[in-house]
Design an enzyme around this catalytic site. Structure first.
Site, short mmCIF file in Angstrom:
data_model
loop_
_atom_site.label_atom_id
_atom_site.label_comp_id
_atom_site.label_asym_id
_atom_site.label_seq_id
_atom_site.Cartn_x
_atom_site.Cartn_y
_atom_site.Cartn_z
N ASP A 1 -0.83 -12.81 -9.31
CA ASP A 1 -0.59 -11.58 -8.54
C ASP A 1 0.49 -11.83 -7.48
O ASP A 1 0.31 -11.53 -6.31
CB ASP A 1 -1.87 -11.09 -7.88
N MET B 1 -14.18 -4.09 0.63
CA MET B 1 -14.69 -5.41 0.24
C MET B 1 -15.25 -6.18 1.42
O MET B 1 -16.14 -7.02 1.25
CB MET B 1 -13.58 -6.23 -0.42
N LEU C 1 -8.59 -7.96 12.15
CA LEU C 1 -7.25 -7.81 11.61
C LEU C 1 -7.18 -6.67 10.62
O LEU C 1 -6.12 -6.10 10.37
CB LEU C 1 -6.79 -9.11 10.93
#
Length: 732
Positions: A137, A26, A21
């Protein structure tokens, strides 16, 4: 969604991997299927990050907190292994786009969608806060839009109330523009549930207007405005009913104690909703454009691409429609995408007349439709203005000599000399002329900002040829007749991603972030770091705005074994300094920059170090394109003006073609009004010399796919390579 690579595992933790995807520095996010057949998004962290004890502690916390959340509007974690060498977690797969993708690509959401979004996200936050957690966030990129409602994702920086942040003491956690004032002051440390409510208020204002309430620009400037200035909520009073507008405004109070709780906000929005029940699951709360994105995501999930063999390079087809780029990369392409409402104008200079004959041979005079040109022909942008005027004049000549033309075109040209005050005066003259049905121009952003409201008030379409929508504040509901037919600035990153993924596969990219370019450089660097070329890694090396020595940044980039370098600045002179620094250490890999650098000053200052550099540009070079239409245009331009077409000439030619097609669809009568042209313009498709111009169905937003081009420095000149997705082979 992309094919699995040979090095990707077949399964992980009982999940069969189906496709990629996305990937970044990271780790990798996979589409996977459980043993029971359910689709999940599985995030696997790279081992080098997991080796950091503090990172692994943070990941354990993310798993623990996210696993404990079970609300309908929060994406649940279904499985995880925080102790694996490459730790991973799986969450329910949501095929819908992010709120950021939806708004950037399709414009602000309608009122009922904003209300539904607000009340369901408020409910999600109320459940999060009841569990003793703070998300920290909440932003458009962390909200997914599904058929049955929104989903809040990414609790990677959420923490228990009272827990100590696993970050440096002065680090700001979160996203500038959506952070609360207290989050900004404390670096994200001591914040409570009220901080999430503030962020949600920013998200809802953005969803309704398409603009961030504290603006964009340098992150430090955005943070300063968040703490010290009032939010920009212009237009919100016209877009939301008073109770909803008041609720959003209250969320943005500087004092946390003056904001509603998430539960209280949910109650207020429920009371304001006409039908407060949850969405039906048929997508009736979403716009048609967003529904298409959901359908596309669902279709790709049901038919993932096959795994690549060990010897097969990762998906090299830039025109693959069966398996288009991942959602984040599509946002880069289309991101935004956010280009526009249409406009009109007037003009006075060229009037080419012709008589036609009826079947019986009796001459008849065709009606004349007038287009205005508002250009800088004698000021700082005179070269650009002259080129666009020439392209437009040639288009009028070609139209008026067509045997099948049902009307004649005339141009009225006004030179505003690059002066803002004169731009306003010119707009007044054009809008007062009853003959003028539409306007092309101006050529400077300041002139557009000054003149555009006058055109909108007169219901006149204003077509911008060479200005990206973001540079003039589009989309803006207050400028409903203004449109840009050029690529958005966000989409201009795609050529670099595409070239370094498909043409010159690059697993390690170094980004030279020139802080002299401010927000532009920072945004591009962030995008490349988050979505590196070829799903590899990207390291960012910054150069201070007052620093002219690029060698330290280049040295650290090459120490990271960079295979390609992308310069994100806008200065030709500073780009030349970067080029010379790279040449001094013998770097010969791909070196890429962006159109503002494509000036003679770069070639002069960089000298031989400029050779091989590649640049994105939103305009074509018809003399080098090779299509039948471009050859005919180039030949006609050379014959008329004695030189090859300049920058933006073909695009101005196409702007006239777009308006001619719009006028043709309105019939042959003489009673056409500018407002009719503005309304019909967005339903008109024009296959031009430079590109196809088409607005997304039912919207005022331009379809921005494949509107960017690549150039390369060869023998001391910028040579056109072609549309970026059609470039082939090794080009430097």
């Amino acid at each position: 969604m992309r094919s699995l690579r040979a090095e990707d595992p077949d399964a992980l933790g009982g999940h069969r991997l189906l496709a990629r995807l996305g990937a970044g520095g990271m780790g990798v996010v996979y589409l996977a299927r459980t043993e029971a057949g359910a689709l999940v998004a599985l995030k696997m962290i790279r081992a080098e990050h997991a080796a950091d004890p503090s990172f692994r502690a943070r990941f354990r916390r993310e798993v623990r907190l996210a696993t404990g959340l079970t609300g309908r509007w929060v994406v649940p974690v279904t499985a995880a292994d925080a102790e694996a060498r490459e730790p991973w977690l799986a969450s329910t797969f949501v095929p819908g786009p992010s709120l950021a993708e939806a708004v950037d690509g399709h414009g602000p959401l309608p009122t009922h969608t904003v209300i539904t979004l607000g009340r369901l996200l408020a409910r999600a936050l109320a459940e999060v806060h009841a569990a003793g957690l703070v998300h920290r966030d909440v932003k458009p990129g962390n909200v997914l839009l599904a058929l049955d409602g929104p989903r809040l994702i990414d609790f990677g920086i959420a923490q228990d109330g009272g827990a100590t942040a696993l970050t440096a003491p002065d680090a700001v956690i979160g996203t500038p523009g959506y952070l609360s004032p207290e989050q900004t002051r404390t670096g994200g440390g001591d914040v409570g549930p009220a901080s999430d409510v503030f962020s949600l208020g920013c998200v809802l204002a953005y969803a309704a207007t398409g603009r961030r309430p504290f603006g964009t620009g340098d992150p430090a400037a955005v943070l300063y405005r968040t703490v010290h200035e009032e939010p920009d909520l212009g237009g919100l009073d016209r877009l939301l009913p008073p109770p909803v507008r008041a609720a959003v405004t209250d969320c943005l109070a500087k004092d946390p104690g003056h904001r509603p709780t998430a539960a209280g906000l949910h109650q207020r929005l429920e009371a304001a909703a006409d039908a407060p029940a949850a969405p039906t699951g048929r997508g009736d709360w979403l716009t048609p454009g967003v529904l298409r994105l959901v359908a596309e995501g669902s279709a790709r999930a049901l038919d993932p691409p096959p795994r690549l063999a060990a010897s097969t390079p990762p998906e090299r087809s830039g025109t693959d429609t069966a398996h288009p780029p991942s959602r984040r990369r599509l946002l880069t392409v289309v991101g935004s995408a956010a280009a526009v409402l249409a406009a009109s104008g007037t003009g006075a200079a060229v009037l080419l007349t012709r008589e036609d004959s009826t079947a019986g041979g009796t001459p008849r005079t065709l009606p004349t439709h007038t287009i205005g040109l508002q250009l800088d022909l004698t000021g700082p942008q005179k070269t650009l203005g002259t080129t666009q005027e020439r392209g437009a004049r040639l288009a009028v000549t070609v139209h008026n000599t067509r045997a099948d033309a049902r009307f004649k075109l005339a141009l009225k040209t006004f030179d505003y000399r690059g002066e803002t005050a004169r731009a306003q005066e010119t707009a007044r003259r054009l809008t007062a002329d009853p003959a003028v049905l539409a306007v092309i121009g101006p050529t400077t952003a300041a002139a557009v900002r000054a003149a555009a409201p006058l055109y909108t008030d007169a219901s006149m379409p204003l077509v911008l040829v060479s200005l990206a929508p973001e540079t003039v504040g589009l989309p803006d509901p207050d400028l409903s007749t203004v449109c840009s037919i050029t690529a958005s600035e966000m989409s201009r990153r795609m050529p670099a991603l595409d070239y370094l993924t498909r043409v010159r596969p690059t697993r390690r990219t170094a980004v030279i972030e020139d802080r002299a370019a401010g927000e532009t450089s920072w945004d591009i660097a962030g995008e490349l770091r988050e979505s590196p070329p070829d799903e590899g890694t990207a390291t960012v090396h910054s150069v201070a705005a007052n620093e002219n020595d690029f060698r330290p940044a280049v040295d650290t980039a090459l120490a990271a074994r960079a295979q390609a370098v992308v310069y994100t600045g806008t200065s030709p002179i500073r780009a030349a300094l970067c080029a010379r620094a790279l040449a001094a250490v013998g770097f010969v890999g791909p070196r890429m920059g962006f159109e503002p650098v494509m000036r003679p000053a770069f070639l002069k200052e960089a000298g031989e170090a400029a050779e091989g550099w590649l640049f994105e540009a939103p305009y074509t070079d018809p003399a080098a394109t090779g299509t039948k239409a471009s050859k005919a245009f180039t030949a006609a331009y050379r014959e008329r003006y004695g030189e090859p077409p300049g920058r933006w000439a073909a695009e101005a030619y196409d702007a006239v073609g777009l308006l001619a097609g719009t006028l043709d669809s309105l019939g042959t009568g003489t009673g056409i009004e500018p407002g009719e042209v503005a309304e019909r313009l967005f339903r008109t498709t024009h296959d031009g010399v430079a590109k196809r111009i088409r607005f997304l169905q039912g919207t005022h937003f331009l379809e921005l796919v494949n509107m960017n081009f690549l150039y390369q420095v060869t023998d001391g000149a910028f040579r056109f390579l072609g549309r970026h997705d059609l470039v082939r082979g090794r080009k430097g």
